[in-house]
Design a protein around this motif. Structure first.
Motif, PDB file in Angstrom:
ATOM      1  N   ASP A   1      -7.842  -5.341   2.132  1.00 28.25           N
ATOM      2  CA  ASP A   1      -7.335  -4.703   3.311  1.00 28.25           C
ATOM      3  C   ASP A   1      -6.082  -5.582   3.694  1.00 28.25           C
ATOM      4  O   ASP A   1      -5.317  -5.229   4.468  1.00 28.25           O
ATOM      5  CB  ASP A   1      -8.374  -4.731   4.462  1.00 28.25           C
ATOM      6  N   GLY A   2      -6.181  -7.047   3.140  1.00 29.98           N
ATOM      7  CA  GLY A   2      -4.972  -7.786   3.641  1.00 29.98           C
ATOM      8  C   GLY A   2      -3.637  -7.296   2.960  1.00 29.98           C
ATOM      9  O   GLY A   2      -2.737  -6.928   3.732  1.00 29.98           O
ATOM     10  N   TRP A   3      -3.820  -6.946   1.799  1.00 24.40           N
ATOM     11  CA  TRP A   3      -2.446  -6.409   1.048  1.00 24.40           C
ATOM     12  C   TRP A   3      -2.468  -5.030   1.571  1.00 24.40           C
ATOM     13  O   TRP A   3      -1.032  -4.698   1.541  1.00 24.40           O
ATOM     14  CB  TRP A   3      -2.939  -6.332  -0.458  1.00 24.40           C
ATOM     15  N   ALA A   4      -3.175  -4.183   1.845  1.00 24.22           N
ATOM     16  CA  ALA A   4      -2.997  -2.744   2.296  1.00 24.22           C
ATOM     17  C   ALA A   4      -2.174  -3.091   3.691  1.00 24.22           C
ATOM     18  O   ALA A   4      -1.324  -2.021   4.167  1.00 24.22           O
ATOM     19  CB  ALA A   4      -4.428  -2.161   2.659  1.00 24.22           C
ATOM     20  N   LEU A   5      -2.711  -3.772   4.519  1.00 24.55           N
ATOM     21  CA  LEU A   5      -2.089  -4.131   5.862  1.00 24.55           C
ATOM     22  C   LEU A   5      -0.642  -4.666   5.838  1.00 24.55           C
ATOM     23  O   LEU A   5       0.240  -4.124   6.317  1.00 24.55           O
ATOM     24  CB  LEU A   5      -2.937  -5.206   6.336  1.00 24.55           C
TER      25      LEU A   5
END
Length: 211
Positions: A48-52
């Motif tokens: 989720d961090g990279w997607a964010l």
């Protein structure tokens, strides 16, 4: 309201390849290339961090490519197609991923997806009659802007951290506001389409016998 394309006139419009190689359009193409990566990050390893980070990058380049197109005088027909296409693909990809991840409910996703389907039908009808696609409204731009900022906030709501607790009400508020504006802008596009199609029928009615 959309207007029919003008008769063939000589123009100095660059080729599609040259248009694709200008800076604003390269940013739009880069955003498009990030859509499958974004989906994979959310649904595969659930990073989720990279997607964010990718979603924030998309929102920033969405703002930047329009600014650069005006500053550098590099506005083009290809850019007018790529920019909204990238926005819609990110919105659809995010809705699908968030639905599969149970981040947002199905009853919120369905109206937004139906809106896109209806808009697609409107574009086909207009092209069949020789009209350009519906003009982008400020409400439509505003709706896209709000949703593109709501989605990162919804990602931050995952988990039980203090950041998630703060982001949750803000993210839900942005999502509700953006969804209403997005559906309403779709209604405005339908109205544009109906008016355009009626204007195309008006001359024929005037020329009919007894008119």
């Amino acid at each position: 309201m959309s207007t029919p394309p003008e008769p063939s006139v000589t123009s100095e419009e660059p080729s599609l390849l040259r248009q694709a190689l200008n800076v604003p359009n390269m940013l739009s193409i880069l955003r498009l290339a990030g859509v499958p990566v974004f989906l994979w990050l959310l649904l595969g390893p659930k990073e989720d961090g990279w997607a964010l980070a990718l979603l924030v990058f998309s929102a920033l380049t969405d703002w930047l490519d329009g600014k650069l197109a005006r500053w550098l005088n590099q506005m083009s027909r290809l850019g007018q197609l790529l920019d909204p296409a990238a926005d819609r693909l990110y919105i659809l990809a995010t809705l699908i991923a968030f639905l599969l991840r149970d981040i947002i409910p199905w009853w919120l996703v369905v109206p937004l997806v139906v809106r896109e389907a209806v808009l697609g039908v409107c574009v086909l009808l207009l092209r069949h009659r020789g009209f350009a696609p519906p003009e982008v409204t400020y409400i439509g731009k505003g709706a896209t802007f709000v949703l593109m900022y709501a989605f990162p906030l919804l990602l931050l709501t995952q988990g039980g951290s203090d950041i998630a607790a703060v982001a949750r009400p803000i993210g839900y508020a942005f999502t509700a506001w953006g969804a209403v504006l997005y559906v309403y802008s779709g209604v405005l596009y339908v109205v544009q389409t109906v008016r355009a199609l009626r204007s195309a029928e008006t001359p024929a009615l005037r020329e009919a016998p007894g008119a």
